[in-house]
Design a protein around this motif. Structure first.
Motif, PDB file in Angstrom:
ATOM      1  N   HIS A 105       0.811  -1.220   0.000  1.00  0.00           N
ATOM      2  CA  HIS A 105       0.000   0.000   0.000  1.00  0.00           C
ATOM      3  C   HIS A 105       0.843   1.269   0.000  1.00  0.00           C
ATOM      4  O   HIS A 105       0.303   2.365   0.032  1.00  0.00           O
ATOM      5  N   THR A 106       2.153   1.143   0.062  1.00  0.00           N
ATOM      6  CA  THR A 106       2.988   2.338   0.170  1.00  0.00           C
ATOM      7  C   THR A 106       3.597   2.683  -1.184  1.00  0.00           C
ATOM      8  O   THR A 106       3.804   1.817  -2.026  1.00  0.00           O
ATOM      9  N   ALA A 107       3.897   3.961  -1.356  1.00  0.00           N
ATOM     10  CA  ALA A 107       4.424   4.415  -2.646  1.00  0.00           C
ATOM     11  C   ALA A 107       5.718   5.193  -2.491  1.00  0.00           C
ATOM     12  O   ALA A 107       6.297   5.651  -3.462  1.00  0.00           O
ATOM     13  N   SER A 108       6.187   5.362  -1.239  1.00  0.00           N
ATOM     14  CA  SER A 108       7.382   6.183  -1.001  1.00  0.00           C
ATOM     15  C   SER A 108       8.581   5.637  -1.761  1.00  0.00           C
ATOM     16  O   SER A 108       8.822   4.437  -1.789  1.00  0.00           O
ATOM     17  N   THR A 109       9.335   6.536  -2.349  1.00  0.00           N
ATOM     18  CA  THR A 109      10.570   6.149  -3.029  1.00  0.00           C
ATOM     19  C   THR A 109      11.727   6.322  -2.055  1.00  0.00           C
ATOM     20  O   THR A 109      11.568   6.867  -0.954  1.00  0.00           O
ATOM     21  N   LEU A 110      12.902   5.899  -2.480  1.00  0.00           N
ATOM     22  CA  LEU A 110      14.094   6.058  -1.647  1.00  0.00           C
ATOM     23  C   LEU A 110      14.332   7.541  -1.356  1.00  0.00           C
ATOM     24  O   LEU A 110      14.674   7.935  -0.241  1.00  0.00           O
ATOM     25  N   VAL A 111      14.111   8.379  -2.364  1.00  0.00           N
ATOM     26  CA  VAL A 111      14.318   9.826  -2.180  1.00  0.00           C
ATOM     27  C   VAL A 111      13.344  10.362  -1.124  1.00  0.00           C
ATOM     28  O   VAL A 111      13.729  11.110  -0.220  1.00  0.00           O
ATOM     29  N   ASP A 112      12.082   9.922  -1.212  1.00  0.00           N
ATOM     30  CA  ASP A 112      11.098  10.318  -0.184  1.00  0.00           C
ATOM     31  C   ASP A 112      11.615   9.946   1.205  1.00  0.00           C
ATOM     32  O   ASP A 112      11.539  10.723   2.157  1.00  0.00           O
ATOM     33  N   ALA A 113      12.134   8.707   1.299  1.00  0.00           N
ATOM     34  CA  ALA A 113      12.580   8.202   2.600  1.00  0.00           C
ATOM     35  C   ALA A 113      13.760   9.022   3.116  1.00  0.00           C
ATOM     36  O   ALA A 113      13.813   9.378   4.289  1.00  0.00           O
ATOM     37  N   LEU A 114      14.697   9.321   2.217  1.00  0.00           N
ATOM     38  CA  LEU A 114      15.886  10.063   2.645  1.00  0.00           C
ATOM     39  C   LEU A 114      15.518  11.474   3.082  1.00  0.00           C
ATOM     40  O   LEU A 114      16.063  12.012   4.033  1.00  0.00           O
ATOM     41  N   ARG A 116      12.635  12.324   4.191  1.00  0.00           N
ATOM     42  CA  ARG A 116      11.539  12.223   5.164  1.00  0.00           C
ATOM     43  C   ARG A 116      10.392  13.158   4.770  1.00  0.00           C
ATOM     44  O   ARG A 116       9.971  14.023   5.528  1.00  0.00           O
ATOM     45  N   THR A 117       9.924  12.949   3.559  1.00  0.00           N
ATOM     46  CA  THR A 117       8.833  13.776   3.046  1.00  0.00           C
ATOM     47  C   THR A 117       7.555  13.480   3.844  1.00  0.00           C
ATOM     48  O   THR A 117       7.450  12.448   4.502  1.00  0.00           O
ATOM     49  N   PRO A 118       6.574  14.391   3.747  1.00  0.00           N
ATOM     50  CA  PRO A 118       5.296  14.132   4.434  1.00  0.00           C
ATOM     51  C   PRO A 118       4.710  12.786   4.033  1.00  0.00           C
ATOM     52  O   PRO A 118       4.136  12.079   4.851  1.00  0.00           O
ATOM     53  N   ARG A 119       4.888  12.426   2.739  1.00  0.00           N
ATOM     54  CA  ARG A 119       4.344  11.136   2.298  1.00  0.00           C
ATOM     55  C   ARG A 119       4.975   9.984   3.074  1.00  0.00           C
ATOM     56  O   ARG A 119       4.300   9.078   3.523  1.00  0.00           O
ATOM     57  N   THR A 120       6.308  10.051   3.238  1.00  0.00           N
ATOM     58  CA  THR A 120       6.991   8.985   3.975  1.00  0.00           C
ATOM     59  C   THR A 120       6.482   8.909   5.401  1.00  0.00           C
ATOM     60  O   THR A 120       6.187   7.818   5.911  1.00  0.00           O
ATOM     61  N   ARG A 121       6.344  10.072   6.037  1.00  0.00           N
ATOM     62  CA  ARG A 121       5.914  10.061   7.444  1.00  0.00           C
ATOM     63  C   ARG A 121       4.490   9.539   7.575  1.00  0.00           C
ATOM     64  O   ARG A 121       4.186   8.767   8.470  1.00  0.00           O
ATOM     65  N   GLU A 123       2.984   7.477   5.469  1.00  0.00           N
ATOM     66  CA  GLU A 123       2.967   6.037   5.167  1.00  0.00           C
ATOM     67  C   GLU A 123       3.558   5.217   6.312  1.00  0.00           C
ATOM     68  O   GLU A 123       3.106   4.110   6.575  1.00  0.00           O
ATOM     69  N   GLU A 124       4.546   5.772   7.004  1.00  0.00           N
ATOM     70  CA  GLU A 124       5.103   5.062   8.167  1.00  0.00           C
ATOM     71  C   GLU A 124       4.045   4.891   9.247  1.00  0.00           C
ATOM     72  O   GLU A 124       3.911   3.835   9.852  1.00  0.00           O
ATOM     73  N   ARG A 125       3.294   5.980   9.459  1.00  0.00           N
ATOM     74  CA  ARG A 125       2.242   5.945  10.482  1.00  0.00           C
ATOM     75  C   ARG A 125       1.170   4.918  10.090  1.00  0.00           C
ATOM     76  O   ARG A 125       0.764   4.091  10.895  1.00  0.00           O
ATOM     77  N   GLU A 126       0.780   4.959   8.807  1.00  0.00           N
ATOM     78  CA  GLU A 126      -0.252   4.021   8.344  1.00  0.00           C
ATOM     79  C   GLU A 126       0.213   2.577   8.472  1.00  0.00           C
ATOM     80  O   GLU A 126      -0.540   1.700   8.886  1.00  0.00           O
ATOM     81  N   SER A 127       1.478   2.344   8.114  1.00  0.00           N
ATOM     82  CA  SER A 127       1.924   0.950   8.137  1.00  0.00           C
ATOM     83  C   SER A 127       2.099   0.471   9.578  1.00  0.00           C
ATOM     84  O   SER A 127       1.822  -0.687   9.889  1.00  0.00           O
TER      85      SER A 127
END
Ligand code: ATP
Length: 254
Positions: A105-114, A116-121, A123-127
């Motif tokens: 269900h997640t779509a974050s890319t490595l760049v998002d993760a590095l 720490r974009t809002p999307r990454t945060r 998706e972390e909460r959701e997962s």
């Protein structure tokens, strides 16, 4: 039909591991696949989950062709599977393992993760939430922060189910879910599998323990030397002479 398998054949060199097997699973059903060792049960699972490409035949999921799609694409459609041998990341926590289940269900890319974009945060909460829900469902949320390799075997089996549940799948393939657990624990696992079905998941399981299969399955497929020799309700299967001959009769003498 949620899943339709049409004339699935899988050949390994000269060996026909699965030979022209057709079957279908309606949404909401618990379907069991039984048969003697080497009958082709795991191979059929591996074809449905995309680990192996079928030699011929086709698979339809929700009416759409999924034949030949890679595993991650099949997982994204909503098919989750557990493996016969525990496939946990033994050095990660129970929670981390369950979070991996949510990945489709997640779509974050490595760049998002590095970055720490809002999307990454988000998706972390959701997962994390989905993982805790799945652990609670499997009755092991209390073990969330333990290292997966250090928890008892029965809890590891529950974790394998929690990882599948965390993916919020439509169809779950369970490969010998109660292999190696005690009779008492088997009843608790049967209740857990029933709860998965009650929560809306369609289940297909491979299992040797006949008491579990007969008590749980709506429908049973019997494989023998790669071929489907029977399909029906537990009552029909346990009274089928060909099945008794190929499998149940043999088991009775073990
Ligand atoms: N990757 C592979 N390469 C070659 N042969 C294989 C492979 N996987 C399975 N087979 C063979 O295909 C046949 C079916 O095996 P499969 O594991 O599907 O049976 P099964 O019904 O799941 O058996 P079990 O109950 O022992 O798990 C067997 O003869 C097996 O040796």
């Amino acid at each position: 039909m949620l899943l339709q398998a049409r004339a699935i054949t899988k050949r390994f060199g000269g060996l026909l591991a699965v030979d022209d097997v057709s079957s279908a699973i309606p949404a909401g059903q618990i379907k069991a696949i039984i048969g003697p060792n080497g009958a082709g049960k795991s191979t059929l699972f591996n074809v449905v989950s995309g680990l192996y490409a079928a030699t011929s035949g086709s698979l339809l999921f929700e009416g759409e062709e999924i034949t030949g799609l890679p595993m991650h694409a099949i997982a994204r459609r909503g098919i989750a599977r557990t493996f016969q041998t525990t496939s946990l990341f033994a050095h990660l926590t129970v929670l981390d393992n369950a979070m991996l289940g949510y990945r489709r269900h997640t779509a974050s890319t490595l760049v998002d993760a590095l970055l720490r974009t809002p999307r990454t945060r988000r998706e972390e909460r959701e997962s994390r939430d989905a993982a805790h829900d799945a652990l609670r469902f499997a009755g092991i949320d209390g073990l969330a922060h333990r290292i997966a390799g250090s928890i008892p075997q029965e809890a590891q089996k529950r974790l394998a189910i929690a990882i599948a549940v965390a993916a919020k799948p439509k169809l779950v393939l369970l490969d010998e879910p109660v292999a190696g657990v005690t009779a008492e624990e088997t009843d608790a696992h049967a209740a857990l599998i029933r709860a998965m079905a009650d929560a809306g998941m369609t289940i297909c399981l491979v299992e040797h323990k006949m008491n579990l299969v007969m008590g749980l399955a709506d429908s049973i497929v019997v494989l023998h030397h790669g071929k489907k020799i029977a399909e029906g309700t537990p009552a029909q299967i346990s009274a089928d002479p060909a099945v008794i001959d190929a499998y149940l009769g043999v088991k009775a003498h073990v």
